[in-house]
Every structure is written in C-alpha cells, then in structure tokens.
Write an enzyme that holds these catalytic residues in place. Structure first.
Site, short mmCIF file in Angstrom:
data_model
loop_
_atom_site.label_atom_id
_atom_site.label_comp_id
_atom_site.label_asym_id
_atom_site.label_seq_id
_atom_site.Cartn_x
_atom_site.Cartn_y
_atom_site.Cartn_z
N ASP A 22 0.89 -1.02 -0.05
CA ASP A 22 -0.02 0.06 0.11
C ASP A 22 1.05 1.38 0.01
O ASP A 22 1.96 1.12 -0.65
CB ASP A 22 -1.04 -0.01 1.09
CG ASP A 22 -2.29 0.54 0.88
OD1 ASP A 22 -2.24 1.93 1.11
OD2 ASP A 22 -3.00 -0.05 0.33
N HIS A 77 -3.50 6.05 3.66
CA HIS A 77 -4.31 4.99 3.44
C HIS A 77 -3.67 3.43 3.80
O HIS A 77 -4.47 2.88 4.69
CB HIS A 77 -4.35 4.90 1.76
CG HIS A 77 -5.04 3.79 1.29
ND1 HIS A 77 -4.80 2.72 0.84
CD2 HIS A 77 -6.62 3.69 1.28
CE1 HIS A 77 -5.59 2.13 0.21
NE2 HIS A 77 -6.87 2.64 0.39
N SER A 136 -11.69 -0.53 -0.21
CA SER A 136 -10.30 -0.68 0.53
C SER A 136 -10.52 -1.41 1.84
O SER A 136 -9.61 -2.27 2.25
CB SER A 136 -9.66 0.53 0.72
OG SER A 136 -8.90 0.85 -0.71
#
Length: 337
Positions: free
Chosen positions: A107, A140, A291
């Site tokens: 990620d 994120h 996600s």
C-alpha cells in the site's frame, strides 16, 4: 505518474510488460527494456501502441500486458465520504506476535502510531516503507494497518510501499513486489487497490505473480466503481474479492463494485482506524471504501489462521452452508472490530 485512458482502463503510455520468453518476439517494437524481479518492462518505439502490441504477442501464446495503472480504493466518487475525516482516539492495545501469522500489506506504507509502538514488526520496518506524507491517499496504508491489527491481534505485518501519496502505482511495481515476497510469503496478503484492464481479461503477469504465492490467501478490493465490470486482481478466481455493504449489512454500499466474481463483502462505510498525526488529525480518522472492507475480511482470515491452516480458514469462511450470502456480493463477513 504519466498515464493514459484506454477503454476506461488506465495504462502507462508506451509500456508493455512481458516475461523473458517474449523478449525476442517483442524486439521489433522495442526501444529499451528494464528488467527486475521477474518482469520486463518494454519501452516501445514511437508509434507502437501498447494494446496492439499486447494483442499480437498474446496471439502468439506469449505472456504480455500493457503496464496498467492501479489505484487505491477509498471512496472518491460520491457516497458517504470522499476523504478521511478526523476521529476521536480509539483504545487498542497491540499484542506481541504469538500466533506466528503474517499479513502482507502492499500500500502507501505505514506511519508511526501508538497502536503498534513497541511491536516487533514495526521495529523491523525500513524507513522507505513509511507512509506517504502528502497526497489524496496519504495515510491509506496506516488506516489499513490499524484495521488489520485490530482484526487479527497478535499477527505481524509485512509492509511494502507500492502506492504513492495519491494512491497510484503500476502493474510492474506490484508484480515486482509480489515476486520479492516469494522468499518469505505471508499467510494473508491485503491488496486494497486494483484496476480495470483494457480488454477486461485478467492481466497475465499479475496473475502469475499472485498464483506463485501458493500458501498465501490473497484478499483484494472489488473497487469503488459501482459496476459489475471485473476489477483486477479481485476478480481472479483464486483471490478473495471483497465488496462493501452499507450500515444495514444487507445492501450494497452505493459505490461498491459487485458481480458474480465477488466472493465476500464487509462493512465499508464510516470505519474508524489509525491515521497520520498531521494537520487536522491526531492519529485517527473515519473513512469509507472497499479498501477498508477488504481489510476486515483479511483480518478475520488472519485471526483464524492462528489455529488452523490459512486456506482452510478461508474455505470455511466462504463455503460454509451456514454463511449468509448476498447476491453479487458473496458471503457477508462482519469483521472483528
């Protein structure tokens, strides 16, 4: 990152991915080649079209693909949230790894956070794997890490930064990261990003790289596309593709990808987790998207893998006659939060 749109798919202009067996066949279109970690990126001569070159190579039975651009999948296009919102701290004490379970997280990286202060896996994290500090998707990876840590307390994370701060990467970068994982494959792999392909077929080199992780259960997001168009790698038959449901746990979240290729679904709206300690935030945020539903499912599988083989855990979760099925969304997984 330079990119272009082809049939609602994004690709890197003038680039085709091949393996070594296709080198001679691709030579007449080749201006330069970069090879590393199991994949060759062919930089095409001016005027050569990546999709046309790919099609011709595939017609010869060779493994080839345009260098697709993949994107992280928090919610950008309408729905309950399009960005992270500040949240109050959530108490959570990270347990030292006793289960031996490892979760791979490709990620934006992972930032320092109280939830894993003193943990062995974070102490081993290299500086270049720190979360992006700027961009629309900075934080994120840290957000996902918190969901995974809470979903599978005691599991260790193996982190590799493949997305930039805007949540973008390309197929070559992901394939290379997966290739490097072969030496020490994780039990569960969380991929909260993906793409459409120019021909809606599975990208062969990405497919090969995931299949090579024989003992790993890969869990990937179905995308925030609000469509049934296959989203890769979630749509691969040996990947657990995860959609998002709304707060009722009965209906698809309006942004979520869906279809017969989706295997599971989990809550995706207004989840709270770890985040960056930055302007307007104090280390916690609320965010929405497939996600994050993906991390809930990955956490449940990883938590079960402390007591039985990970593939048995995944099979039991997805194939149980008692599991609650939602059409075009797969098995409902509530998560361990």
């Amino acid at each position: 990152m330079e990119l272009e749109s082809v049939g609602a798919a994004l690709i890197r202009p003038g680039q085709v991915l091949i393996d070594r067996s296709a080198m001679s066949a691709a030579a007449r279109w080749t201006q330069a080649v970069s090879e590393a970690d199991g994949v060759c990126v062919v930089h095409l001569a001016p005027g050569a079209d990546p999709c046309e070159v790919t099609a011709e190579l595939r017609d010869r039975g060779l493994r080839a693909s345009p260098n697709h651009v993949l994107r992280g999948q928090p919610l950008f296009f309408g729905g309950p949230a399009s960005r992270p919102f500040p949240a109050e701290p959530v108490p959570f004490k990270h347990r030292r790894s006793r289960s031996g379970v490892v979760i791979g997280l490709l990620d934006t990286g992972v930032a320092k956070h109280p939830w894993w202060s003193g943990s062995e896996w974070y102490a081993r994290l290299a500086p270049e794997q720190a979360d992006a500090a700027e961009g629309a998707q900075a934080g994120h990876g840290t957000f996902l890490a918190g969901l995974l840590a809470r979903g599978a307390p005691g599991a260790a994370l193996c982190v590799e930064r493949v997305l930039d701060g805007d949540g973008l990467t390309d197929e070559a970068t992901v394939v290379r990261a997966l290739h490097r994982m072969r030496e020490r494959p994780p039990h569960v792999l969380n991929l909260s990003f993906g793409c459409h392909t120019f021909d809606d077929r599975p990208p062969p080199l990405l497919t090969d790289a995931i299949r090579a992780l024989d003992d790993t259960v890969t869990v990937a997001c179905a995308g925030n596309t609000a469509s049934d168009r296959p989203f890769w790698p979630a749509a691969l038959p040996y990947v657990v593709g995860v959609a998002a449901v709304d707060a009722t746990l009965r209906r698809r979240a309006p942004y979520s990808g869906h279809g017969t290729w989706v295997d599971a679904c989990a809550p995706g709206d207004w989840l709270t987790s770890s985040y960056l300690d930055t302007t307007g935030f104090s280390g916690y945020a609320t965010w929405s998207g497939t996600s994050f539903a993906t991390a809930l499912v990955a956490g449940v599988i990883a938590d079960g893998a402390a007591d039985e083989p990970v593939r048995d855990v995944a099979a039991r979760l997805l194939e149980s006659e008692e599991a609650e099925q939602i059409p075009d969304l797969g098995v409902l997984v509530r998560g361990n939060l």
